[in-house]
Design a protein around this motif. Structure first.
Motif, PDB file in Angstrom:
ATOM      1  N   GLU A   1      40.675  39.172  36.553  1.00  0.00           N
ATOM      2  CA  GLU A   1      40.186  37.804  36.725  1.00  0.00           C
ATOM      3  C   GLU A   1      40.370  37.346  38.168  1.00  0.00           C
ATOM      4  O   GLU A   1      39.480  36.723  38.748  1.00  0.00           O
ATOM      5  CB  GLU A   1      40.897  36.854  35.768  1.00  0.00           C
ATOM      6  N   ALA A   2      41.525  37.670  38.772  1.00  0.00           N
ATOM      7  CA  ALA A   2      41.786  37.273  40.159  1.00  0.00           C
ATOM      8  C   ALA A   2      40.832  37.973  41.126  1.00  0.00           C
ATOM      9  O   ALA A   2      40.290  37.343  42.049  1.00  0.00           O
ATOM     10  CB  ALA A   2      43.237  37.582  40.529  1.00  0.00           C
ATOM     11  N   VAL A   3      40.597  39.257  40.925  1.00  0.00           N
ATOM     12  CA  VAL A   3      39.663  39.993  41.777  1.00  0.00           C
ATOM     13  C   VAL A   3      38.253  39.435  41.602  1.00  0.00           C
ATOM     14  O   VAL A   3      37.518  39.260  42.578  1.00  0.00           O
ATOM     15  CB  VAL A   3      39.710  41.509  41.482  1.00  0.00           C
ATOM     16  N   GLY A   4      37.876  39.124  40.362  1.00  0.00           N
ATOM     17  CA  GLY A   4      36.566  38.539  40.109  1.00  0.00           C
ATOM     18  C   GLY A   4      36.383  37.210  40.816  1.00  0.00           C
ATOM     19  O   GLY A   4      35.329  36.954  41.404  1.00  0.00           O
ATOM     20  N   ARG A   5      37.422  36.373  40.785  1.00  0.00           N
ATOM     21  CA  ARG A   5      37.343  35.089  41.488  1.00  0.00           C
ATOM     22  C   ARG A   5      37.198  35.307  42.993  1.00  0.00           C
ATOM     23  O   ARG A   5      36.419  34.627  43.662  1.00  0.00           O
ATOM     24  CB  ARG A   5      38.575  34.232  41.196  1.00  0.00           C
ATOM     25  N   ARG A   6      37.929  36.274  43.519  1.00  0.00           N
ATOM     26  CA  ARG A   6      37.848  36.561  44.963  1.00  0.00           C
ATOM     27  C   ARG A   6      36.449  37.047  45.344  1.00  0.00           C
ATOM     28  O   ARG A   6      35.894  36.634  46.356  1.00  0.00           O
ATOM     29  CB  ARG A   6      38.903  37.604  45.322  1.00  0.00           C
ATOM     30  N   LEU A   7      35.894  37.944  44.541  1.00  0.00           N
ATOM     31  CA  LEU A   7      34.539  38.419  44.826  1.00  0.00           C
ATOM     32  C   LEU A   7      33.516  37.293  44.705  1.00  0.00           C
ATOM     33  O   LEU A   7      32.564  37.230  45.476  1.00  0.00           O
ATOM     34  CB  LEU A   7      34.179  39.581  43.905  1.00  0.00           C
ATOM     35  N   ALA A   8      33.723  36.407  43.743  1.00  0.00           N
ATOM     36  CA  ALA A   8      32.818  35.258  43.598  1.00  0.00           C
ATOM     37  C   ALA A   8      32.914  34.346  44.814  1.00  0.00           C
ATOM     38  O   ALA A   8      31.895  33.912  45.356  1.00  0.00           O
ATOM     39  CB  ALA A   8      33.142  34.498  42.320  1.00  0.00           C
ATOM     40  N   ASP A   9      34.139  34.080  45.262  1.00  0.00           N
ATOM     41  CA  ASP A   9      34.335  33.208  46.422  1.00  0.00           C
ATOM     42  C   ASP A   9      33.797  33.841  47.708  1.00  0.00           C
ATOM     43  O   ASP A   9      33.148  33.178  48.509  1.00  0.00           O
ATOM     44  CB  ASP A   9      35.816  32.881  46.616  1.00  0.00           C
ATOM     45  N   ASP A  10      34.075  35.130  47.910  1.00  0.00           N
ATOM     46  CA  ASP A  10      33.729  35.795  49.169  1.00  0.00           C
ATOM     47  C   ASP A  10      32.292  36.296  49.224  1.00  0.00           C
ATOM     48  O   ASP A  10      31.703  36.378  50.299  1.00  0.00           O
ATOM     49  CB  ASP A  10      34.659  36.979  49.434  1.00  0.00           C
ATOM     50  N   HIS A  11      31.726  36.669  48.059  1.00  0.00           N
ATOM     51  CA  HIS A  11      30.430  37.329  48.062  1.00  0.00           C
ATOM     52  C   HIS A  11      29.398  36.691  47.137  1.00  0.00           C
ATOM     53  O   HIS A  11      28.274  37.178  47.048  1.00  0.00           O
ATOM     54  CB  HIS A  11      30.587  38.801  47.674  1.00  0.00           C
ATOM     55  N   GLY A  12      29.793  35.666  46.406  1.00  0.00           N
ATOM     56  CA  GLY A  12      28.844  34.971  45.545  1.00  0.00           C
ATOM     57  C   GLY A  12      28.533  35.663  44.234  1.00  0.00           C
ATOM     58  O   GLY A  12      27.585  35.293  43.562  1.00  0.00           O
ATOM     59  N   ILE A  13      29.299  36.681  43.898  1.00  0.00           N
ATOM     60  CA  ILE A  13      29.116  37.301  42.583  1.00  0.00           C
ATOM     61  C   ILE A  13      30.455  37.296  41.867  1.00  0.00           C
ATOM     62  O   ILE A  13      31.503  37.468  42.471  1.00  0.00           O
ATOM     63  CB  ILE A  13      28.576  38.745  42.650  1.00  0.00           C
ATOM     64  N   GLY A  14      30.418  37.052  40.604  1.00  0.00           N
ATOM     65  CA  GLY A  14      31.623  37.089  39.793  1.00  0.00           C
ATOM     66  C   GLY A  14      31.421  38.051  38.652  1.00  0.00           C
ATOM     67  O   GLY A  14      30.317  38.546  38.442  1.00  0.00           O
ATOM     68  N   PRO A  15      32.477  38.321  37.909  1.00  0.00           N
ATOM     69  CA  PRO A  15      32.331  39.271  36.811  1.00  0.00           C
ATOM     70  C   PRO A  15      31.408  38.741  35.733  1.00  0.00           C
ATOM     71  O   PRO A  15      31.511  37.603  35.320  1.00  0.00           O
ATOM     72  CB  PRO A  15      33.755  39.437  36.289  1.00  0.00           C
ATOM     73  N   ASN A  16      30.480  39.598  35.319  1.00  0.00           N
ATOM     74  CA  ASN A  16      29.578  39.262  34.235  1.00  0.00           C
ATOM     75  C   ASN A  16      30.085  39.827  32.917  1.00  0.00           C
ATOM     76  O   ASN A  16      29.504  39.580  31.878  1.00  0.00           O
ATOM     77  CB  ASN A  16      28.175  39.810  34.519  1.00  0.00           C
ATOM     78  N   GLY A  17      31.129  40.596  32.966  1.00  0.00           N
ATOM     79  CA  GLY A  17      31.691  41.176  31.763  1.00  0.00           C
ATOM     80  C   GLY A  17      33.076  41.725  32.035  1.00  0.00           C
ATOM     81  O   GLY A  17      33.433  41.997  33.175  1.00  0.00           O
ATOM     82  N   LEU A  18      33.851  41.826  30.984  1.00  0.00           N
ATOM     83  CA  LEU A  18      35.180  42.406  31.075  1.00  0.00           C
ATOM     84  C   LEU A  18      35.330  43.365  29.908  1.00  0.00           C
ATOM     85  O   LEU A  18      35.222  42.962  28.753  1.00  0.00           O
ATOM     86  CB  LEU A  18      36.253  41.320  31.024  1.00  0.00           C
ATOM     87  N   GLU A  19      35.513  44.621  30.204  1.00  0.00           N
ATOM     88  CA  GLU A  19      35.676  45.663  29.196  1.00  0.00           C
ATOM     89  C   GLU A  19      37.092  46.209  29.300  1.00  0.00           C
ATOM     90  O   GLU A  19      37.771  46.010  30.312  1.00  0.00           O
ATOM     91  CB  GLU A  19      34.670  46.792  29.425  1.00  0.00           C
ATOM     92  N   ALA A  20      37.524  46.910  28.266  1.00  0.00           N
ATOM     93  CA  ALA A  20      38.876  47.465  28.274  1.00  0.00           C
ATOM     94  C   ALA A  20      38.915  48.800  27.550  1.00  0.00           C
ATOM     95  O   ALA A  20      38.195  49.001  26.573  1.00  0.00           O
ATOM     96  CB  ALA A  20      39.853  46.499  27.606  1.00  0.00           C
ATOM     97  N   LYS A  21      39.743  49.690  28.077  1.00  0.00           N
ATOM     98  CA  LYS A  21      40.033  50.923  27.355  1.00  0.00           C
ATOM     99  C   LYS A  21      40.936  50.549  26.187  1.00  0.00           C
ATOM    100  O   LYS A  21      41.680  49.573  26.260  1.00  0.00           O
ATOM    101  CB  LYS A  21      40.787  51.919  28.243  1.00  0.00           C
ATOM    102  N   PRO A  22      40.935  51.320  25.105  1.00  0.00           N
ATOM    103  CA  PRO A  22      41.785  50.974  23.972  1.00  0.00           C
ATOM    104  C   PRO A  22      43.269  51.132  24.267  1.00  0.00           C
ATOM    105  O   PRO A  22      44.101  50.475  23.654  1.00  0.00           O
ATOM    106  CB  PRO A  22      41.344  51.929  22.867  1.00  0.00           C
ATOM    107  N   SER A  23      43.620  51.990  25.218  1.00  0.00           N
ATOM    108  CA  SER A  23      45.022  52.248  25.523  1.00  0.00           C
ATOM    109  C   SER A  23      45.153  52.735  26.960  1.00  0.00           C
ATOM    110  O   SER A  23      44.291  53.473  27.453  1.00  0.00           O
ATOM    111  CB  SER A  23      45.578  53.318  24.570  1.00  0.00           C
ATOM    112  N   ALA A  24      46.258  52.356  27.610  1.00  0.00           N
ATOM    113  CA  ALA A  24      46.509  52.836  28.966  1.00  0.00           C
ATOM    114  C   ALA A  24      46.872  54.313  28.981  1.00  0.00           C
ATOM    115  O   ALA A  24      46.797  54.959  30.019  1.00  0.00           O
ATOM    116  CB  ALA A  24      47.641  52.025  29.598  1.00  0.00           C
ATOM    117  N   ALA A  25      47.222  54.860  27.821  1.00  0.00           N
ATOM    118  CA  ALA A  25      47.681  56.246  27.740  1.00  0.00           C
ATOM    119  C   ALA A  25      46.555  57.269  27.720  1.00  0.00           C
ATOM    120  O   ALA A  25      46.806  58.461  27.846  1.00  0.00           O
ATOM    121  CB  ALA A  25      48.551  56.426  26.495  1.00  0.00           C
TER     122      ALA A  25
END
Length: 92
Positions: A44-68
């Protein structure tokens, strides 16, 4: 699709410009969480930074089921088909 590793710094303006210029801003960026604690907040923080600096923000957030385990090929195929740029969270 470009995958930007947050451990090596913020995406260059050139990388972001290429991702945006390949099409409309919709679907340009997604976040991929490794499901570790704090990964969602990092994305979320990286997305906000990209939105502020480059005018694009995250359009989606996906996740792996496990870090392992690695990301399933189906998930990676889905991301590549839907987005032009992915930010991958690997932090705790």
């Amino acid at each position: 699709m470009h995958i930007v590793d947050p451990t090596s710094g913020i995406a260059s303006s050139e990388t972001v410009a290429v991702a945006v210029s390949e099409g409309s801003r919709a679907g340009a960026l997604c976040g991929l969480s490794n499901s570790k604690p704090g990964a969602h907040d990092l994305l979320e923080a990286v997305g906000r930074r990209l939105a502020d600096d480059h005018g694009i923000g995250p359009n989606g957030l996906e996740a792996k089921p496990s870090a392992a385990v690695g990301a399933d090929p189906e998930l990676l195929d889905h991301l590549a088909a839907q987005y032009r740029l992915a930010v991958v969270a690997i932090g705790d």
